[in-house]
Motif scaffolding. Sequence first.
Motif, PDB file in Angstrom:
ATOM      1  N   LYS A 177     -42.942  -6.399 100.168  1.00  0.00           N
ATOM      2  CA  LYS A 177     -43.425  -5.556  99.083  1.00  0.00           C
ATOM      3  C   LYS A 177     -42.963  -4.115  99.265  1.00  0.00           C
ATOM      4  O   LYS A 177     -42.756  -3.645 100.375  1.00  0.00           O
ATOM      5  CB  LYS A 177     -44.953  -5.601  99.017  1.00  0.00           C
ATOM      6  CG  LYS A 177     -45.499  -6.923  98.497  1.00  0.00           C
ATOM      7  CD  LYS A 177     -46.998  -6.859  98.277  1.00  0.00           C
ATOM      8  CE  LYS A 177     -47.518  -8.171  97.681  1.00  0.00           C
ATOM      9  NZ  LYS A 177     -48.983  -8.114  97.441  1.00  0.00           N
ATOM     10  N   PHE A 226     -53.326   5.690  93.218  1.00  0.00           N
ATOM     11  CA  PHE A 226     -54.088   4.547  92.735  1.00  0.00           C
ATOM     12  C   PHE A 226     -55.514   4.975  92.391  1.00  0.00           C
ATOM     13  O   PHE A 226     -56.149   5.724  93.131  1.00  0.00           O
ATOM     14  CB  PHE A 226     -54.125   3.449  93.795  1.00  0.00           C
ATOM     15  CG  PHE A 226     -55.015   2.292  93.436  1.00  0.00           C
ATOM     16  CD1 PHE A 226     -54.636   1.381  92.472  1.00  0.00           C
ATOM     17  CD2 PHE A 226     -56.247   2.122  94.060  1.00  0.00           C
ATOM     18  CE1 PHE A 226     -55.456   0.313  92.143  1.00  0.00           C
ATOM     19  CE2 PHE A 226     -57.067   1.059  93.745  1.00  0.00           C
ATOM     20  CZ  PHE A 226     -56.671   0.158  92.781  1.00  0.00           C
ATOM     21  N   GLY A 229     -48.232  -5.218  85.188  1.00  0.00           N
ATOM     22  CA  GLY A 229     -49.289  -4.785  86.085  1.00  0.00           C
ATOM     23  C   GLY A 229     -48.934  -3.651  87.004  1.00  0.00           C
ATOM     24  O   GLY A 229     -49.644  -3.399  87.978  1.00  0.00           O
ATOM     25  N   GLU A 230     -47.841  -2.925  86.737  1.00  0.00           N
ATOM     26  CA  GLU A 230     -47.459  -1.799  87.580  1.00  0.00           C
ATOM     27  C   GLU A 230     -47.879  -0.456  86.984  1.00  0.00           C
ATOM     28  O   GLU A 230     -47.524   0.591  87.520  1.00  0.00           O
ATOM     29  CB  GLU A 230     -45.948  -1.803  87.823  1.00  0.00           C
ATOM     30  CG  GLU A 230     -45.464  -2.989  88.633  1.00  0.00           C
ATOM     31  CD  GLU A 230     -44.006  -2.892  89.013  1.00  0.00           C
ATOM     32  OE1 GLU A 230     -43.683  -2.083  89.903  1.00  0.00           O
ATOM     33  OE2 GLU A 230     -43.191  -3.606  88.396  1.00  0.00           O
ATOM     34  N   GLY A 244     -44.816  -0.180  91.270  1.00  0.00           N
ATOM     35  CA  GLY A 244     -46.176  -0.292  91.790  1.00  0.00           C
ATOM     36  C   GLY A 244     -46.177  -0.515  93.291  1.00  0.00           C
ATOM     37  O   GLY A 244     -45.725  -1.560  93.771  1.00  0.00           O
ATOM     38  N   ARG A 262     -47.468  -3.727  94.913  1.00  0.00           N
ATOM     39  CA  ARG A 262     -47.557  -4.683  93.813  1.00  0.00           C
ATOM     40  C   ARG A 262     -46.240  -5.441  93.619  1.00  0.00           C
ATOM     41  O   ARG A 262     -46.218  -6.654  93.508  1.00  0.00           O
ATOM     42  CB  ARG A 262     -47.925  -3.927  92.535  1.00  0.00           C
ATOM     43  CG  ARG A 262     -47.751  -4.686  91.234  1.00  0.00           C
ATOM     44  CD  ARG A 262     -48.761  -5.788  91.066  1.00  0.00           C
ATOM     45  NE  ARG A 262     -48.596  -6.473  89.803  1.00  0.00           N
ATOM     46  CZ  ARG A 262     -49.253  -7.570  89.455  1.00  0.00           C
ATOM     47  NH1 ARG A 262     -50.136  -8.084  90.286  1.00  0.00           N
ATOM     48  NH2 ARG A 262     -49.040  -8.154  88.297  1.00  0.00           N
ATOM     49  N   VAL A 263     -45.131  -4.709  93.599  1.00  0.00           N
ATOM     50  CA  VAL A 263     -43.833  -5.315  93.334  1.00  0.00           C
ATOM     51  C   VAL A 263     -43.131  -5.612  94.653  1.00  0.00           C
ATOM     52  O   VAL A 263     -43.269  -4.877  95.632  1.00  0.00           O
ATOM     53  CB  VAL A 263     -42.970  -4.385  92.452  1.00  0.00           C
ATOM     54  CG1 VAL A 263     -42.655  -3.088  93.182  1.00  0.00           C
ATOM     55  CG2 VAL A 263     -41.684  -5.071  92.019  1.00  0.00           C
ATOM     56  N   MET A 300     -49.614   3.442  91.724  1.00  0.00           N
ATOM     57  CA  MET A 300     -50.584   2.693  92.526  1.00  0.00           C
ATOM     58  C   MET A 300     -50.493   3.050  94.008  1.00  0.00           C
ATOM     59  O   MET A 300     -50.738   2.219  94.879  1.00  0.00           O
ATOM     60  CB  MET A 300     -50.388   1.179  92.330  1.00  0.00           C
ATOM     61  CG  MET A 300     -50.408   0.740  90.888  1.00  0.00           C
ATOM     62  SD  MET A 300     -49.990  -1.003  90.630  1.00  0.00           S
ATOM     63  CE  MET A 300     -51.444  -1.798  91.324  1.00  0.00           C
TER      64      MET A 300
END
Length: 485
Positions: free
Chosen positions: A201, A222, A272-273, A402, A405-406, A432
């Motif tokens: 990640k 975040f 979702g980022e 993100g 996240r990514v 985030m």
Amino acid sequence: MDLRDYLRVLRKGWIIILALVLMGVALGSVFSLLSTPMYLASSKVFVSVQSAGTVSELTQGSNFTQNQVKSYADIITTPAVLQPVITQLQLPITAETLASRVTASTATGTVVVDIGVSDGSPQSAADIANAIASSFEKVVSSIVPVDATGTSPVKITVLQQALVPLEPATPNTRLNIILGGVIGLVLGLVVSVLRQTLDTKVRNEHDVEGITSAPILGGIAFDPRTVERPLVVQDDPRSPRAESFRTLRTNLQFLVALDRPKSYVITSSIPGEGKSTSSANLAIVTASAGTRTIIIDADLRKPKLAEYLGLEGGAGLTDVLVGRAEVSDVMQRWGSHDLFVLPAGRIPPNPSELLGSNAMIALIQKLEAEFDLVLFDAPPLLPVTDAAILAKHTGGALLMVGAGRVHKGQLKGAVAALTNVGSGLAGIVMTMLPTKGPDSYGYGRYGYGYGYGYGLEFETTPGSERKRRKGAVAPRHEEGFLPVK
């Protein structure tokens, strides 16, 4: 990995490292407590050759003894020596078992044999060691051939009787604790390095820099309450998160000032980022600084912009692109500044074709002529090609990444999606970002972490939705994004 990477590993994995060190110390202590104490007693015997005493004979005897003493030491652990000891002391064990607790060693160049015995009883250890020395003397005398006078040429002399040990030789509690701690430390370091190496990640700007050379324009902290208050620059303007959008606005100003096109596509690798909330907040802070701004919801699959901004989204971009309406008819002014919003409108069956059409290109040119900054909130790059197609006709894409996240592979794929169609990557925006830890948001290139009074109480004045800080004076007008002609 360079030194900076290892330092980051230590900062991120210090809890794991500390936990494994403490676990190793605890296991070392428990092992010492559960181990049966063993006492070590030792006796020493001297091996010599009896001769007439001439110099030549003494020299030959000494050389002979040194050459043979190793063989004599090996005899000590044989049943021939140990079985008489077992019989004498009435030990309830076999010669093989006793041999595992007996050691016989001699230093090179000497004729002294050191006999060591370990036992759970200190008295028994001493008795066995002394009995073995006596039995060893008898066995050697019986197996070495006698000379013409009937005398054995090899003589065994007991130099030191075994004494009763006062303290156990094992377990060594201090050594076990130290070894446990060292093993725990090594395991902690290995686990932390593996965790860092196998972590795919994107966590920080260092990970981004390893994938693309595009500039990092800013970072957004975040906020777990983003769902409750997506427009943080309006709901909590003094928070660190709101301040990070102002920093992003300032950095974006330099892109616009370099004679580049004034339109940018805001997108991400995967859903979702935080691209839509970031788009809305960036548009608000840009317009509040005096820049005539328009933001278009170009996500013709799952539009969210109108919902976040509290606007009616029934008519919008799709109506303009198919010729059902003019831009001036469907765009809506938002707030007290020069911020205009063009919702997505009805979801079409062919979003990619509409966003890459000549009508879209003409609309971009028209908006660039009327506004100082044009922002497009587009879909993620990996699921669909909409954002890549749209970015080709603008100043490039602002890619939201993100943190945590990514995955790195997904970010590489998103960059490749832009490159494959000839679209530019104007910059990266980290979203985030954690507020604590080695990858935390705070002082640095992303912005300020002190928040200008963040966390103080707010009150709502009657008849107004705006919040102000108790006892605080009104904030000064900010310097910032100047209109670019």
